[in-house]
Design an enzyme around this catalytic site. Structure first.
Site, PDB file in Angstrom:
ATOM      1  CG  ASP A 246      -3.227 -12.583   4.030  1.00 16.92           C
ATOM      2  OD1 ASP A 246      -3.823 -11.219   3.405  1.00 16.92           O
ATOM      3  OD2 ASP A 246      -3.893 -13.931   3.775  1.00 16.92           O
ATOM      4  N   GLY A 247      -3.405 -12.362   7.012  1.00 25.10           N
ATOM      5  CA  GLY A 247      -4.332 -12.455   8.145  1.00 25.10           C
ATOM      6  C   GLY A 247      -5.349 -13.916   7.368  1.00 25.10           C
TER       7      GLY A 247
ATOM      8  CD  GLN B 108      -0.803  -0.385   3.807  1.00 24.79           C
ATOM      9  OE1 GLN B 108      -2.291  -0.470   3.999  1.00 24.79           O
ATOM     10  NE2 GLN B 108      -0.748  -1.092   4.855  1.00 24.79           N
TER      11      GLN B 108
ATOM     12  CG  ASP C 256     -11.543   1.821   4.839  1.00 28.35           C
ATOM     13  OD1 ASP C 256     -12.123   2.046   5.860  1.00 28.35           O
ATOM     14  OD2 ASP C 256     -11.782   3.647   4.515  1.00 28.35           O
TER      15      ASP C 256
ATOM     16  CG  ASP D 158      -7.976  -1.706  13.543  1.00 28.59           C
ATOM     17  OD1 ASP D 158      -7.752  -0.847  12.589  1.00 28.59           O
ATOM     18  OD2 ASP D 158      -6.802  -1.378  13.958  1.00 28.59           O
TER      19      ASP D 158
ATOM     20  CD  GLU E  30      -0.651  -4.345   9.601  1.00 31.19           C
ATOM     21  OE1 GLU E  30      -0.167  -4.441   8.624  1.00 31.19           O
ATOM     22  OE2 GLU E  30      -1.576  -3.949  10.464  1.00 31.19           O
TER      23      GLU E  30
ATOM     24  CG  ASP F 125      -3.081   1.880  14.761  1.00 31.97           C
ATOM     25  OD1 ASP F 125      -3.456   1.527  15.449  1.00 31.97           O
ATOM     26  OD2 ASP F 125      -4.215   2.427  13.652  1.00 31.97           O
TER      27      ASP F 125
END
Length: 329
Positions: free
Chosen positions: A179-180, A70, A200, A197, A148, A125
Site C-alpha cells: 500500500d502506497g 478492484q 480515480d 499514478d 503498487e 501498468d
C-alpha cells in the site's frame, strides 16, 4: 527488493485460461447493440462525469478478474487496441497511452535540476517505468522505486500491454508490492521526484486526493523535490472539485501548477495533472533541461520542450475560475 516472476512464467499462467465467449460475458460496462451488431464498452460515472459516457466497440474480451482490491477488465477494442479497465474506468489503451505516460513522467524529470532518486506510487501498468528508463539510460536517474498495491495489474500488463510493461523487472527498479500510504508513512528515504499514478478518487484511492496524502508526499521529498499526480478531473468536467484539490495541494506545497494532456480515451479527451514543490523559486512550467529536436523525436512521441510549456496554458475562463478562492479545505 521485491520482484515478479519472469515474464514467461506470468504469461504462461494466463495462456492456460480458455477464451472468453463475449456473448455469455456479463459485465456492467459491456452491452450489445443490435443496430451495429456489435458489443460496446461504455465508461460511465454518475459522480465523476454525470450525464455523459465514453464508448469503445469491443473486438473481444481478453481477461476479467476481481482482485483483492478492484475489478480488472482487459479488452481488445476495434480501434484503440488493448484496453485496461479498473472498476469500470479506462486506465490506458495501446493507441494513446503514451500521451499521459510521457507528460506525467517528463514534466517533473525535466523540471528538476538533478532527479537522481524517483518514487512511483501506483503505476501498475508500468508505463511510467518505461519512460523513466529513458532517463536511466542517459545516466540522469539513478534509482526507481515503485510501490503498487495490486500485483495482478502488473502481471496482466506484462501479458496484454507488453510495450508498456517491458521494464517491470529492470535492474534499476525496486518493485514493492504494498500500500502506497503504508510505504510513505514508514519510509525514511527521500526522493527527488515522486510520481503518483493512482486510480480515480473512488473507494480506497480517494485517500490519494486528501491533505494528509500531500503531507506524506512532502515528507518524502528532498528540499528541491517535485511531486506530480493525476488530478482525476480536467477543466471540462468537475472544475469545482479541481479547484478544491488545487487548494488542498497549496495548503502543503507553496508552489503548485496545473497542466493537462490530450488523449481521446479519457472522458472529454483531457486529463489534468498537479505538479508541486516546496521550492518557490522553481519554474515548473519551463524545463530546466532540454533536448534537440532530433533526440526528442527519438525519445518521445508526445512530450517535447514546447508541449511542456504549453500544457500549463489554460483558457481564460478556466484560469480565472481556478485562481478564485474556492471551498475551504
Amino acid at each position: 527488493m521485491h520482484d515478479l516472476k519472469p515474464r514467461s512464467s506470468v504469461a504462461s499462467t494466463f495462456d492456460q485460461d480458455p477464451p472468453i465467449d463475449i456473448s455469455k460475458f456479463n459485465h456492467e460496462t459491456i452491452s450489445y447493440d443490435s443496430k451495429s451488431s456489435a458489443y460496446w464498452f461504455y465508461e460511465k460515472s454518475a459522480d465523476a462525469f454525470p450525464g455523459q459516457a465514453f464508448g469503445l466497440q469491443v473486438d473481444r474480451i481478453l481477461y476479467h478478474t476481481k482482485s483483492q482490491y478492484q475489478d480488472i477488465l482487459v479488452l481488445k477494442s476495434t480501434t484503440f487496441g488493448n484496453v485496461l479497465v479498473l472498476n469500470g474506468i479506462i486506465q490506458c489503451t495501446e493507441k494513446d497511452e503514451f500521451a499521459y505516460q510521457e507528460l506525467i513522467t517528463h514534466v517533473p524529470i525535466m523540471s528538476h535540476p538533478s532527479p537522481k532518486k524517483v518514487l512511483v506510487i501506483g503505476g501498475g501498468d508500468c508505463g511510467v517505468i518505461r519512460e523513466l528508463v529513458k532517463h536511466v539510460e542517459d545516466q540522469t536517474v539513478e534509482s526507481i522505486t515503485m510501490v503498487e498495491i495490486d500485483d495482478m495489474v502488473i502481471k496482466l500488463s506484462t501479458k496484454y500491454l507488453p510495450q508498456m510493461a517491458k521494464y517491470h523487472n529492470h535492474p534499476k527498479l525496486n518493485l514493492i508490492i504494498e500500500d502506497g500510504f503504508k510505504f510513505l508513512r514508514e519510509t525514511k528515504l527521500k526522493f527527488d521526484v515522486i510520481i503518483t499514478d493512482s486510480s480515480d478518487p473512488e473507494g480506497p484511492a480517494e485517500e490519494f486526493f486528501q491533505v494528509n496524502y500531500f503531507k506524506l508526499l512532502r515528507n518524502a521529498l528532498n528540499d528541491k523535490g517535485i511531486v506530480i499526480m493525476q488530478s482525476s478531473e480536467n477543466i471540462w468536467l468537475n472544475i469545482r472539485y479541481l479547484r478544491s484539490l488545487i487548494k488542498k495541494c497549496k495548503y502543503v506545497f507553496p508552489n503548485v501548477k496545473f497542466c493537462q494532456c490530450y488523449m481521446p480515451s479519457y472522458t472529454s479527451g483531457q486529463l489534468g495533472l498537479l505538479v508541486a514543490t516546496i521550492d518557490e523559486s522553481l519554474n515548473l512550467t519551463a524545463p530546466l533541461r532540454t533536448f534537440d529536436r532530433r533526440k526528442e523525436g527519438q525519445l518521445f512521441k508526445y512530450y517535447n520542450q514546447f508541449v511542456h510549456q504549453s500544457s500549463f496554458i489554460l483558457p481564460t475562463w478556466a484560469q480565472d475560475y481556478l485562481e478564485q478562492d474556492g471551498e475551504s479545505v
